[in-house]
Design an enzyme around this catalytic site. Sequence first.
Site, PDB file in Angstrom:
ATOM      1  N   LEU A 116       0.547   3.618  -2.018  1.00 12.31           N
ATOM      2  CA  LEU A 116       0.953   3.522  -3.424  1.00 12.31           C
ATOM      3  C   LEU A 116       1.358   4.880  -3.998  1.00 12.31           C
ATOM      4  O   LEU A 116       0.787   5.908  -3.666  1.00 12.31           O
ATOM      5  CB  LEU A 116      -0.185   2.920  -4.256  1.00 12.31           C
ATOM      6  CG  LEU A 116      -0.683   1.548  -3.787  1.00 12.31           C
ATOM      7  CD1 LEU A 116      -1.756   1.024  -4.738  1.00 12.31           C
ATOM      8  CD2 LEU A 116       0.449   0.535  -3.671  1.00 12.31           C
ATOM      9  N   HIS A 117       2.366   4.861  -4.852  1.00  5.60           N
ATOM     10  CA  HIS A 117       2.888   6.083  -5.487  1.00  5.60           C
ATOM     11  C   HIS A 117       3.222   5.767  -6.943  1.00  5.60           C
ATOM     12  O   HIS A 117       2.918   4.668  -7.436  1.00  5.60           O
ATOM     13  CB  HIS A 117       4.101   6.605  -4.718  1.00  5.60           C
ATOM     14  CG  HIS A 117       5.143   5.554  -4.455  1.00  5.60           C
ATOM     15  ND1 HIS A 117       5.841   4.933  -5.465  1.00  5.60           N
ATOM     16  CD2 HIS A 117       5.567   4.982  -3.297  1.00  5.60           C
ATOM     17  CE1 HIS A 117       6.678   4.065  -4.948  1.00  5.60           C
ATOM     18  NE2 HIS A 117       6.523   4.049  -3.632  1.00  5.60           N
TER      19      HIS A 117
ATOM     20  N   TYR B 245      10.929   7.469  -5.922  1.00  8.28           N
ATOM     21  CA  TYR B 245       9.656   7.416  -5.206  1.00  8.28           C
ATOM     22  C   TYR B 245       9.742   6.363  -4.115  1.00  8.28           C
ATOM     23  O   TYR B 245      10.274   5.276  -4.327  1.00  8.28           O
ATOM     24  CB  TYR B 245       8.502   7.073  -6.155  1.00  8.28           C
ATOM     25  CG  TYR B 245       7.931   8.293  -6.838  1.00  8.28           C
ATOM     26  CD1 TYR B 245       6.911   9.017  -6.230  1.00  8.28           C
ATOM     27  CD2 TYR B 245       8.423   8.725  -8.059  1.00  8.28           C
ATOM     28  CE1 TYR B 245       6.386  10.149  -6.844  1.00  8.28           C
ATOM     29  CE2 TYR B 245       7.899   9.859  -8.680  1.00  8.28           C
ATOM     30  CZ  TYR B 245       6.875  10.562  -8.063  1.00  8.28           C
ATOM     31  OH  TYR B 245       6.359  11.677  -8.659  1.00  8.28           O
ATOM     32  N   SER B 246       9.239   6.706  -2.937  1.00  6.67           N
ATOM     33  CA  SER B 246       9.195   5.764  -1.823  1.00  6.67           C
ATOM     34  C   SER B 246       8.054   6.163  -0.910  1.00  6.67           C
ATOM     35  O   SER B 246       7.771   7.363  -0.754  1.00  6.67           O
ATOM     36  CB  SER B 246      10.509   5.826  -1.037  1.00  6.67           C
ATOM     37  OG  SER B 246      10.323   5.255   0.246  1.00  6.67           O
ATOM     38  N   SER B 247       7.441   5.175  -0.287  1.00  8.27           N
ATOM     39  CA  SER B 247       6.374   5.468   0.667  1.00  8.27           C
ATOM     40  C   SER B 247       6.928   6.230   1.861  1.00  8.27           C
ATOM     41  O   SER B 247       6.188   6.853   2.615  1.00  8.27           O
ATOM     42  CB  SER B 247       5.729   4.170   1.147  1.00  8.27           C
ATOM     43  OG  SER B 247       5.412   3.381   0.040  1.00  8.27           O
TER      44      SER B 247
ATOM     45  N   HIS C  86       4.592   2.359  -7.867  1.00  9.45           N
ATOM     46  CA  HIS C  86       3.620   1.255  -7.941  1.00  9.45           C
ATOM     47  C   HIS C  86       2.767   1.350  -9.198  1.00  9.45           C
ATOM     48  O   HIS C  86       2.400   0.340  -9.793  1.00  9.45           O
ATOM     49  CB  HIS C  86       2.706   1.274  -6.714  1.00  9.45           C
ATOM     50  CG  HIS C  86       3.421   1.071  -5.423  1.00  9.45           C
ATOM     51  ND1 HIS C  86       3.690   2.111  -4.563  1.00  9.45           N
ATOM     52  CD2 HIS C  86       3.927  -0.046  -4.855  1.00  9.45           C
ATOM     53  CE1 HIS C  86       4.324   1.643  -3.506  1.00  9.45           C
ATOM     54  NE2 HIS C  86       4.491   0.333  -3.658  1.00  9.45           N
TER      55      HIS C  86
ATOM     56  N   LYS D 257      12.738  -2.539  -9.270  1.00 15.85           N
ATOM     57  CA  LYS D 257      14.189  -2.633  -9.117  1.00 15.85           C
ATOM     58  C   LYS D 257      14.710  -1.747  -7.992  1.00 15.85           C
ATOM     59  O   LYS D 257      15.884  -1.778  -7.669  1.00 15.85           O
ATOM     60  CB  LYS D 257      14.881  -2.224 -10.424  1.00 15.85           C
ATOM     61  CG  LYS D 257      14.810  -3.286 -11.493  1.00 15.85           C
ATOM     62  CD  LYS D 257      15.792  -2.951 -12.601  1.00 15.85           C
ATOM     63  CE  LYS D 257      15.742  -3.992 -13.703  1.00 15.85           C
ATOM     64  NZ  LYS D 257      16.641  -3.614 -14.822  1.00 15.85           N
TER      65      LYS D 257
ATOM     66  N   GLY E 137       0.822  -1.213   0.000  1.00 17.68           N
ATOM     67  CA  GLY E 137       0.000   0.000   0.000  1.00 17.68           C
ATOM     68  C   GLY E 137       0.851   1.255   0.000  1.00 17.68           C
ATOM     69  O   GLY E 137       2.022   1.219  -0.374  1.00 17.68           O
TER      70      GLY E 137
END
Length: 281
Positions: free
Chosen positions: A33-34, A187-189, A37, A151, A31
């Site tokens: 999500l960005h 991008y990272s949660s 994802h 990756k 979840g």
Amino acid sequence: MQIVTSKDLLRGALSKYRGSHQTVVFVPTMGALHEGHRTLMAKARQIAGEDGVVVASIFVNPIQFDNPSDLSSYPRTMEQDLAICANEGVNYVFTPSAQDMYADQRSIIIDETSLSGKLCGASRPGHFAGVCTVVAKLFNLVQPTDAVFGKKDYQQLAIIRRMVRDLDFPIRIHGAEIVRHEDGLAYSSRNVRLSEENRAAAPVLYQTLLEAKQQFAEGKSLDEIKQIAESKIMDSGATKIDYLEIVNRETMQEPQSKEEPLLMALAVFYGDVRLIDNIEL
Ligand code: PAF
């Protein structure tokens, strides 16, 4: 799009695809999500084609967190996540509870014993056993023909490939490229937890990786490349370098020569937020 909230309902919903020639592409997520994802889901749709089925899961897997505060502070944005899945053409989203996923007296874990020794495996004991165990369970529940992993978690991708090979899961594994903000930050949660100052500093990680790739092409030694990178990152105001290593990108072991397929991977704390990134050299 169908939202499926338990293992039993999932088995029921997907039973019609068993034994069919339907392509079923699976994207496991936790979840929050960005864009990263979204890319995984778009790739899944591409592999599935118009007629194929895309299944995503949203499950914050408690057994892969080595630190309880990381688990409790992990962002949970279910409504927004479901909207993203629907937008990306996902057919089924599996959102089980932890009680449903894990029996009280569960006593089997899947532990990868070679590729997980370094990098995130060294700094987060038990993490990859938690990942392999949940991914194996999800593979058994969904029974996909294909699955897509990013990756950005390069070591995770390599370990999943190894698990599929060694345990004979009949599933094709696809790697998707890292998606970055305009300034280069992957991008990272976890990015939402960065202070304004640290958010401004963090793009140095990608700049450093790009420069390392350039230095590698120019023939600098691996030790020299790592030293330059470490100083650049610490000068940017990073709190701590958890690791910064160059490894063989298939075995995740220290390379014996510069001719091997190499990966530079790092994990760096800005404040209490741990960011990871990597580049193929
Ligand atoms: O990469 C992730 O988000 C997780 O490790 C995964 C693969 C969904 C397993 O919980």
